[in-house]
Design a protein around this motif. Sequence first.
Motif, PDB file in Angstrom:
ATOM      1  N   ALA A  82      12.303 116.754  82.370  1.00  0.00           N
ATOM      2  CA  ALA A  82      13.228 116.116  81.438  1.00  0.00           C
ATOM      3  C   ALA A  82      13.183 114.600  81.604  1.00  0.00           C
ATOM      4  CB  ALA A  82      14.644 116.633  81.673  1.00  0.00           C
ATOM      5  N   TYR A  83      13.629 113.908  80.547  1.00  0.00           N
ATOM      6  CA  TYR A  83      13.590 112.449  80.590  1.00  0.00           C
ATOM      7  C   TYR A  83      14.612 111.823  79.652  1.00  0.00           C
ATOM      8  CZ  TYR A  83      10.112 113.144  76.702  1.00  0.00           C
ATOM      9  OH  TYR A  83       9.441 113.517  75.561  1.00  0.00           O
ATOM     10  N   GLY A  84      14.759 110.504  79.805  1.00  0.00           N
ATOM     11  CA  GLY A  84      15.652 109.735  78.948  1.00  0.00           C
ATOM     12  C   GLY A  84      15.401 108.257  79.168  1.00  0.00           C
ATOM     13  N   LYS A  85      16.028 107.435  78.341  1.00  0.00           N
ATOM     14  CA  LYS A  85      15.860 105.991  78.464  1.00  0.00           C
ATOM     15  C   LYS A  85      17.111 105.291  77.944  1.00  0.00           C
ATOM     16  CE  LYS A  85      13.468 105.309  74.032  1.00  0.00           C
ATOM     17  NZ  LYS A  85      13.932 106.557  73.430  1.00  0.00           N
ATOM     18  N   GLY A  86      17.217 104.000  78.231  1.00  0.00           N
ATOM     19  CA  GLY A  86      18.356 103.256  77.732  1.00  0.00           C
ATOM     20  C   GLY A  86      18.183 101.777  77.984  1.00  0.00           C
ATOM     21  N   ALA A  87      19.113 100.998  77.422  1.00  0.00           N
ATOM     22  CA  ALA A  87      19.107  99.550  77.617  1.00  0.00           C
ATOM     23  C   ALA A  87      20.534  99.049  77.625  1.00  0.00           C
ATOM     24  CB  ALA A  87      18.312  98.870  76.514  1.00  0.00           C
ATOM     25  N   LEU A  88      20.791  98.101  78.493  1.00  0.00           N
ATOM     26  CA  LEU A  88      22.071  97.433  78.596  1.00  0.00           C
ATOM     27  C   LEU A  88      21.806  95.949  78.385  1.00  0.00           C
ATOM     28  CD1 LEU A  88      25.088  97.422  79.297  1.00  0.00           C
ATOM     29  CD2 LEU A  88      24.426  97.424  81.718  1.00  0.00           C
ATOM     30  N   VAL A  89      22.292  95.421  77.277  1.00  0.00           N
ATOM     31  CA  VAL A  89      22.030  94.036  76.892  1.00  0.00           C
ATOM     32  C   VAL A  89      23.169  93.160  77.389  1.00  0.00           C
ATOM     33  CG1 VAL A  89      21.605  92.493  74.939  1.00  0.00           C
ATOM     34  CG2 VAL A  89      20.829  94.874  74.839  1.00  0.00           C
ATOM     35  N   GLY A  90      22.827  92.032  77.996  1.00  0.00           N
ATOM     36  CA  GLY A  90      23.833  91.079  78.443  1.00  0.00           C
ATOM     37  C   GLY A  90      24.618  90.506  77.274  1.00  0.00           C
ATOM     38  N   SER A  91      25.765  89.905  77.568  1.00  0.00           N
ATOM     39  CA  SER A  91      26.732  89.515  76.543  1.00  0.00           C
ATOM     40  C   SER A  91      26.250  88.449  75.566  1.00  0.00           C
ATOM     41  CB  SER A  91      28.036  89.061  77.197  1.00  0.00           C
ATOM     42  OG  SER A  91      27.795  87.943  78.033  1.00  0.00           O
ATOM     43  N   GLU A 132      22.204  90.941  71.647  1.00  0.00           N
ATOM     44  CA  GLU A 132      22.711  91.862  70.636  1.00  0.00           C
ATOM     45  C   GLU A 132      22.093  93.238  70.824  1.00  0.00           C
ATOM     46  OE1 GLU A 132      20.712  91.458  66.559  1.00  0.00           O
ATOM     47  OE2 GLU A 132      20.575  89.414  67.337  1.00  0.00           O
ATOM     48  N   LEU A 133      22.742  94.219  70.258  1.00  0.00           N
ATOM     49  CA  LEU A 133      22.323  95.607  70.391  1.00  0.00           C
ATOM     50  C   LEU A 133      20.849  95.803  70.048  1.00  0.00           C
ATOM     51  CD1 LEU A 133      23.749  98.214  71.192  1.00  0.00           C
ATOM     52  CD2 LEU A 133      24.199  98.620  68.772  1.00  0.00           C
ATOM     53  N   GLU A 134      20.379  95.139  69.029  1.00  0.00           N
ATOM     54  CA  GLU A 134      18.989  95.300  68.582  1.00  0.00           C
ATOM     55  C   GLU A 134      17.981  94.891  69.651  1.00  0.00           C
ATOM     56  OE1 GLU A 134      16.528  96.710  65.379  1.00  0.00           O
ATOM     57  OE2 GLU A 134      18.588  97.011  66.059  1.00  0.00           O
ATOM     58  N   HIS A 135      18.369  93.996  70.545  1.00  0.00           N
ATOM     59  CA  HIS A 135      17.466  93.596  71.628  1.00  0.00           C
ATOM     60  C   HIS A 135      17.203  94.775  72.568  1.00  0.00           C
ATOM     61  CE1 HIS A 135      19.169  89.276  70.961  1.00  0.00           C
ATOM     62  NE2 HIS A 135      18.347  89.647  69.988  1.00  0.00           N
ATOM     63  N   GLY A 136      18.191  95.616  72.776  1.00  0.00           N
ATOM     64  CA  GLY A 136      18.002  96.813  73.604  1.00  0.00           C
ATOM     65  C   GLY A 136      17.104  97.827  72.933  1.00  0.00           C
ATOM     66  N   ALA A 137      17.153  97.867  71.588  1.00  0.00           N
ATOM     67  CA  ALA A 137      16.316  98.813  70.838  1.00  0.00           C
ATOM     68  C   ALA A 137      14.829  98.511  70.989  1.00  0.00           C
ATOM     69  CB  ALA A 137      16.712  98.799  69.362  1.00  0.00           C
ATOM     70  N   VAL A 188      12.449 111.075  73.170  1.00  0.00           N
ATOM     71  CA  VAL A 188      13.118 110.662  74.402  1.00  0.00           C
ATOM     72  C   VAL A 188      14.521 110.193  74.025  1.00  0.00           C
ATOM     73  CG1 VAL A 188      13.026 109.147  76.415  1.00  0.00           C
ATOM     74  CG2 VAL A 188      10.890 109.930  75.362  1.00  0.00           C
ATOM     75  N   PRO A 189      15.573 110.896  74.500  1.00  0.00           N
ATOM     76  CA  PRO A 189      16.923 110.478  74.131  1.00  0.00           C
ATOM     77  C   PRO A 189      17.232 109.096  74.687  1.00  0.00           C
ATOM     78  CG  PRO A 189      17.021 112.083  75.893  1.00  0.00           C
ATOM     79  CD  PRO A 189      15.587 111.995  75.470  1.00  0.00           C
ATOM     80  N   SER A 190      18.145 108.399  74.033  1.00  0.00           N
ATOM     81  CA  SER A 190      18.364 107.002  74.389  1.00  0.00           C
ATOM     82  C   SER A 190      19.820 106.585  74.229  1.00  0.00           C
ATOM     83  CB  SER A 190      17.482 106.130  73.501  1.00  0.00           C
ATOM     84  OG  SER A 190      17.561 104.781  73.893  1.00  0.00           O
ATOM     85  N   MET A 191      20.197 105.570  74.985  1.00  0.00           N
ATOM     86  CA  MET A 191      21.510 104.936  74.882  1.00  0.00           C
ATOM     87  C   MET A 191      21.300 103.440  74.988  1.00  0.00           C
ATOM     88  SD  MET A 191      24.708 104.816  74.692  1.00  0.00           S
ATOM     89  CE  MET A 191      26.053 103.747  75.103  1.00  0.00           C
ATOM     90  N   THR A 192      21.888 102.687  74.075  1.00  0.00           N
ATOM     91  CA  THR A 192      21.793 101.233  74.103  1.00  0.00           C
ATOM     92  C   THR A 192      23.182 100.652  73.878  1.00  0.00           C
ATOM     93  OG1 THR A 192      19.556 101.349  73.189  1.00  0.00           O
ATOM     94  CG2 THR A 192      20.660  99.229  73.056  1.00  0.00           C
ATOM     95  N   LYS A 193      23.536  99.656  74.688  1.00  0.00           N
ATOM     96  CA  LYS A 193      24.824  98.999  74.497  1.00  0.00           C
ATOM     97  C   LYS A 193      24.769  97.573  75.019  1.00  0.00           C
ATOM     98  CE  LYS A 193      27.435 100.361  78.639  1.00  0.00           C
ATOM     99  NZ  LYS A 193      28.588 101.133  79.115  1.00  0.00           N
ATOM    100  N   VAL A 194      25.750  96.781  74.618  1.00  0.00           N
ATOM    101  CA  VAL A 194      25.935  95.426  75.128  1.00  0.00           C
ATOM    102  C   VAL A 194      27.051  95.490  76.147  1.00  0.00           C
ATOM    103  CG1 VAL A 194      26.601  93.060  74.519  1.00  0.00           C
ATOM    104  CG2 VAL A 194      25.172  94.391  72.954  1.00  0.00           C
ATOM    105  N   GLY A 195      26.877  94.810  77.277  1.00  0.00           N
ATOM    106  CA  GLY A 195      27.909  94.867  78.299  1.00  0.00           C
ATOM    107  C   GLY A 195      27.811  93.734  79.294  1.00  0.00           C
ATOM    108  N   PRO A 196      28.817  93.613  80.157  1.00  0.00           N
ATOM    109  CA  PRO A 196      28.843  92.547  81.159  1.00  0.00           C
ATOM    110  C   PRO A 196      28.036  92.913  82.401  1.00  0.00           C
ATOM    111  CG  PRO A 196      30.816  93.858  81.355  1.00  0.00           C
ATOM    112  CD  PRO A 196      30.050  94.412  80.175  1.00  0.00           C
ATOM    113  N   MET A 197      27.874  91.941  83.272  1.00  0.00           N
ATOM    114  CA  MET A 197      27.187  92.159  84.537  1.00  0.00           C
ATOM    115  C   MET A 197      27.889  93.275  85.312  1.00  0.00           C
ATOM    116  SD  MET A 197      26.013  89.213  87.218  1.00  0.00           S
ATOM    117  CE  MET A 197      27.621  88.519  87.403  1.00  0.00           C
ATOM    118  N   GLY A 198      27.117  94.217  85.824  1.00  0.00           N
ATOM    119  CA  GLY A 198      27.666  95.340  86.585  1.00  0.00           C
ATOM    120  C   GLY A 198      28.122  96.507  85.738  1.00  0.00           C
ATOM    121  N   ALA A 199      27.976  96.407  84.424  1.00  0.00           N
ATOM    122  CA  ALA A 199      28.387  97.510  83.548  1.00  0.00           C
ATOM    123  C   ALA A 199      27.557  98.753  83.843  1.00  0.00           C
ATOM    124  CB  ALA A 199      28.242  97.111  82.083  1.00  0.00           C
ATOM    125  N   VAL A 200      28.111  99.885  83.476  1.00  0.00           N
ATOM    126  CA  VAL A 200      27.473 101.175  83.696  1.00  0.00           C
ATOM    127  C   VAL A 200      26.775 101.616  82.416  1.00  0.00           C
ATOM    128  CG1 VAL A 200      27.959 103.625  84.087  1.00  0.00           C
ATOM    129  CG2 VAL A 200      29.076 101.888  85.489  1.00  0.00           C
TER     130      VAL A 200
END
Length: 192
Positions: free
Chosen positions: A78-87, A90-95, A116-128
């Motif tokens: 199984a696998y997955g991927k994701g991106a957490l973009v700094g504040s 923008e969301l599209e940068h994670g895409a 491959v399932p994915s999650m992308t979000k914008v968040g602060p330093m240390g975000a989950v």
Amino acid sequence: MIEVRKIVVTVEEVRHDGGPPLAAPLLKGALACVVRNPFAGRYEPDIVPMMEALKPLGLECATKLLAALGNEPGRIEAYGKGALVGSAGELEHGALWHVPGGYAMRELLGQALAIVPSMTKVGPMGAVLDVPIHHKDAAYVRSHFDGITVAVADAPRADEILFALAMTTGGRPHARVGGLAKEDISQWNGLR
């Protein structure tokens, strides 16, 4: 264009999940790669060149994660991927990670038919970032619907992106809620 600040790899060895011990521990691994976001703080209409530039990094990251899990592509289920973009991004940068991260894992694993399932979000330093996981050959294998939490204490900074990959050697321990079993994959179309 691609400036890596750090790569963090974690591997969980799951021996049970409240039930009887597993015959062999399940390995769940995640890799976080922290890169400078060249588009932070401004709108850039053409970001596709960065997706191309990320392809070698995607392969490097997938290779490191596979090595941490024993370097046996046939054991990965199984696998997955994701991106957490700094504040400042923008969301599209994670895409931008969809192709470099997803196709790198699929290339290394050989037969890997499911998206491959994915999650992308914008968040602060240390975000989950909770990275979704499912079976690599059939998205409807219910026992492999899972996830892994990725966090790096000092990332992403406002002008960074944390790109993540995840792989496992099996489904949830003690899965027993029915649905398509991995042994019953028959259509080989990435779904069933």
